[in-house]
Design a protein around this motif. Structure first.
Motif, short mmCIF file in Angstrom:
data_model
loop_
_atom_site.label_atom_id
_atom_site.label_comp_id
_atom_site.label_asym_id
_atom_site.label_seq_id
_atom_site.Cartn_x
_atom_site.Cartn_y
_atom_site.Cartn_z
N ILE A 38 -7.82 14.75 4.59
CA ILE A 38 -6.91 15.13 5.68
C ILE A 38 -7.32 16.46 6.31
CG2 ILE A 38 -4.52 15.60 6.32
CD1 ILE A 38 -5.10 12.71 5.56
N SER A 39 -7.40 17.53 5.53
CA SER A 39 -7.76 18.83 6.11
C SER A 39 -8.28 19.77 5.03
CB SER A 39 -6.54 19.47 6.80
OG SER A 39 -5.53 19.77 5.85
N VAL A 42 0.86 -1.18 0.00
CA VAL A 42 0.00 0.00 0.00
C VAL A 42 0.90 1.23 0.00
CG1 VAL A 42 -1.72 1.36 1.24
CG2 VAL A 42 -1.92 -1.13 1.16
N ALA A 43 0.82 2.01 -1.09
CA ALA A 43 1.58 3.25 -1.20
C ALA A 43 0.65 4.43 -0.89
CB ALA A 43 2.16 3.39 -2.59
N ILE A 44 1.16 5.39 -0.14
CA ILE A 44 0.38 6.57 0.24
C ILE A 44 1.02 7.81 -0.37
CG2 ILE A 44 -0.50 7.94 2.16
CD1 ILE A 44 -0.34 5.48 3.91
N PHE A 45 0.24 8.52 -1.17
CA PHE A 45 0.69 9.76 -1.79
C PHE A 45 -0.11 10.93 -1.19
CE2 PHE A 45 1.83 6.55 -4.83
CZ PHE A 45 3.02 6.99 -5.39
N SER A 46 0.57 12.05 -0.97
CA SER A 46 -0.06 13.23 -0.38
C SER A 46 -0.32 14.27 -1.46
CB SER A 46 0.82 13.82 0.72
OG SER A 46 0.25 15.00 1.24
N GLY A 62 2.39 13.07 -13.59
CA GLY A 62 1.78 13.78 -14.68
C GLY A 62 0.63 14.68 -14.25
N HIS A 63 0.15 14.48 -13.02
CA HIS A 63 -0.92 15.31 -12.48
C HIS A 63 -0.44 16.07 -11.23
CE1 HIS A 63 -3.82 13.38 -15.18
NE2 HIS A 63 -3.21 12.25 -14.89
N GLU A 64 0.85 16.34 -11.20
CA GLU A 64 1.48 17.14 -10.15
C GLU A 64 1.29 16.53 -8.76
OE1 GLU A 64 0.04 21.11 -10.47
OE2 GLU A 64 0.89 21.44 -12.46
N ILE A 65 1.39 15.22 -8.69
CA ILE A 65 1.35 14.50 -7.41
C ILE A 65 2.70 13.83 -7.25
CG2 ILE A 65 0.18 12.75 -6.02
CD1 ILE A 65 -2.30 13.19 -7.76
N TYR A 66 3.54 14.38 -6.35
CA TYR A 66 4.92 13.93 -6.24
C TYR A 66 5.28 13.36 -4.86
CZ TYR A 66 5.04 17.26 -10.16
OH TYR A 66 4.78 17.94 -11.31
N ASP A 67 4.48 13.63 -3.86
CA ASP A 67 4.86 13.31 -2.48
C ASP A 67 4.46 11.88 -2.13
OD1 ASP A 67 5.63 13.35 0.13
OD2 ASP A 67 4.22 14.89 0.78
N LEU A 68 5.43 10.96 -2.22
CA LEU A 68 5.21 9.58 -1.78
C LEU A 68 5.53 9.52 -0.28
CD1 LEU A 68 4.71 6.56 -2.20
CD2 LEU A 68 7.09 6.34 -2.95
N VAL A 69 4.49 9.38 0.53
CA VAL A 69 4.64 9.44 1.98
C VAL A 69 5.32 8.17 2.51
CG1 VAL A 69 3.45 9.70 4.19
CG2 VAL A 69 2.62 10.91 2.16
N ARG A 70 4.79 7.01 2.15
CA ARG A 70 5.34 5.75 2.66
C ARG A 70 4.78 4.60 1.83
NH1 ARG A 70 3.34 4.82 8.61
NH2 ARG A 70 3.91 2.67 8.17
N ASN A 79 -4.98 12.40 1.06
CA ASN A 79 -4.01 11.32 0.83
C ASN A 79 -4.64 10.27 -0.08
OD1 ASN A 79 -2.03 12.48 2.37
ND2 ASN A 79 -2.37 11.19 4.16
N LEU A 80 -3.86 9.80 -1.02
CA LEU A 80 -4.31 8.77 -1.94
C LEU A 80 -3.62 7.45 -1.58
CD1 LEU A 80 -5.77 7.77 -4.47
CD2 LEU A 80 -3.86 8.64 -5.84
N HIS A 81 -4.41 6.45 -1.16
CA HIS A 81 -3.90 5.13 -0.81
C HIS A 81 -4.08 4.21 -2.01
CE1 HIS A 81 -4.41 5.79 3.80
NE2 HIS A 81 -4.32 6.93 3.16
N ILE A 82 -3.00 3.55 -2.40
CA ILE A 82 -3.04 2.65 -3.57
C ILE A 82 -2.50 1.28 -3.16
CG2 ILE A 82 -2.35 2.32 -5.95
CD1 ILE A 82 -1.79 5.31 -6.13
N LYS A 83 -3.34 0.27 -3.32
CA LYS A 83 -2.95 -1.11 -3.01
C LYS A 83 -2.57 -1.83 -4.30
CE LYS A 83 -4.85 -5.49 -1.28
NZ LYS A 83 -6.07 -6.17 -0.77
N PHE A 84 -1.42 -2.51 -4.29
CA PHE A 84 -0.96 -3.25 -5.47
C PHE A 84 -0.16 -4.46 -5.00
CE2 PHE A 84 1.98 0.04 -4.31
CZ PHE A 84 3.24 -0.51 -4.42
#
Length: 317
Positions: free
Chosen positions: A106-107, A63-67, A158-166, A138-143
């Motif tokens: 989140i907020s 599970v990857a979490i992107f902010s 490509g959609h300006e989402i760069y922050d991989l939290v964990r 936060n976007l949670h992605i399970k793979f």
């Protein structure tokens, strides 16, 4: 006098050209662990037998979490811009088989800035005024395939989402591995008991025993350490010299639990971050000699009323 000058020059030369390395293989503070086995003296009554096992488990789900952060002048604008980024991203992500997503709110807060109020006969006044809104999700992605993470990063960037939290690791066979650890520790413990009995020339079958065990799980996210990768030299400069130091690169590396302290290891060779499960069982054997039944002496006392009472002569007052 000439010898003294040469000695001082040698010291200055060594100081001027000393090397300092920040790489993990060259750091001055690296210390190797003591290889001496420290064994406590044996107890006259108790024998403590400890068995430690380690299992390296490869994950089969991730599970990857992107902010995501979005700002705008109005609430409608913020939500519209955020939804546009998420909708486009999710549409591309869902094309990958076996991928699940979840959007975590989140907020949602107003953003303020200072407005200067000028007055003729007094100092300036700074007033905080709302200028817009900030939305965080936060976007949670399970793979299931680690290679899919590169594809996800390409899509999201490509959609300006760069922050991989964990990235969290999961294994479906965790309980099975725990049972394997316990069973293997049981066999190892029995073998060690037989070894102790052979060394002492006695059996522990009738001795008092107590046992305790426990597990500990280490996830990959807990096992990363950081270091600075650089190698630079020092110069013999005076304290008034201007020195501009470059920014050093700080990086991370995966440091798993080493298997040198364990009696056995399941899947010892690893080439990727894994879930590590440790198991330990401790057995305490009490060697105090029990009183044999034949050594137990008792006497019967006949009272004046004809009653019989047992007197234990081995009991202490």
């Amino acid at each position: 006098m000439k010898k003294l000058f040469l000695c001082i020059s040698a010291v200055v030369f060594q100081t001027a050209f000393g090397q300092f390395s920040g790489n993990i293989n060259y750091q001055n503070q690296v210390r190797y662990a003591d290889t001496t086995i420290n064994i406590a003296p044996p107890s006259p009554n108790d024998i403590v037998i400890s068995i430690k096992g380690l299992a390296n488990i490869k994950a089969n789900q991730y599970v990857a979490i992107f902010s995501l952060t979005q700002v705008g002048e109005t609430a409608e604008e913020v939500n519209e811009l955020m939804d546009k980024r998420l909708t486009s991203s999710l549409a591309q992500i869902k094309l990958n088989k076996g991928v699940e997503t979840y959007v975590d709110m989140i907020s949602f807060v107003p953003v303020y800035q200072f407005n200067v109020e000028k007055k003729i006969f007094s100092k300036k006044t700074y007033n905080e005024v709302p200028t817009g809104f900030e939305l965080k999700k936060n976007l949670h992605i399970k793979f299931s395939d680690p290679a899919q993470l590169n594809q996800l990063i390409t899509i999201l960037s490509g959609h300006e989402i760069y922050d991989l939290v964990r990235v969290d690791y999961f294994a479906d066979n965790l309980e099975i591995i725990k049972k394997d650890l316990m069973n293997k520790a049981k066999v190892t413990l029995q073998e060690k008991i037989k070894t102790y009995e052979a060394l002492l020339g006695e059996s522990f079958a009738t001795a008092n025993k107590s046992i305790n065990d426990g597990y500990k799980t280490i996830l990959p996210v807990e096992s990363y350490k950081s270091y600075e990768a650089y190698n630079s030299s020092t110069l013999a400069l005076n304290k008034f010299a201007n020195v501009n130091q470059a920014n050093k690169s700080t990086t991370l590396y995966y440091q798993p639990v080493l298997d040198k302290e364990f009696d056995f290891v399941i899947n010892p060779t690893i080439v990727e971050p894994v879930i590590q499960v440790m198991y330990e069982v401790k057995l305490v054997i009490n060697k105090e000699k029990k009183m044999d039944s034949k050594d137990h002496k008792s006497y019967l006392l006949i009272t004046s009323n004809g009653e019989m009472k047992e007197l234990n002569m081995n009991s202490t007052p």
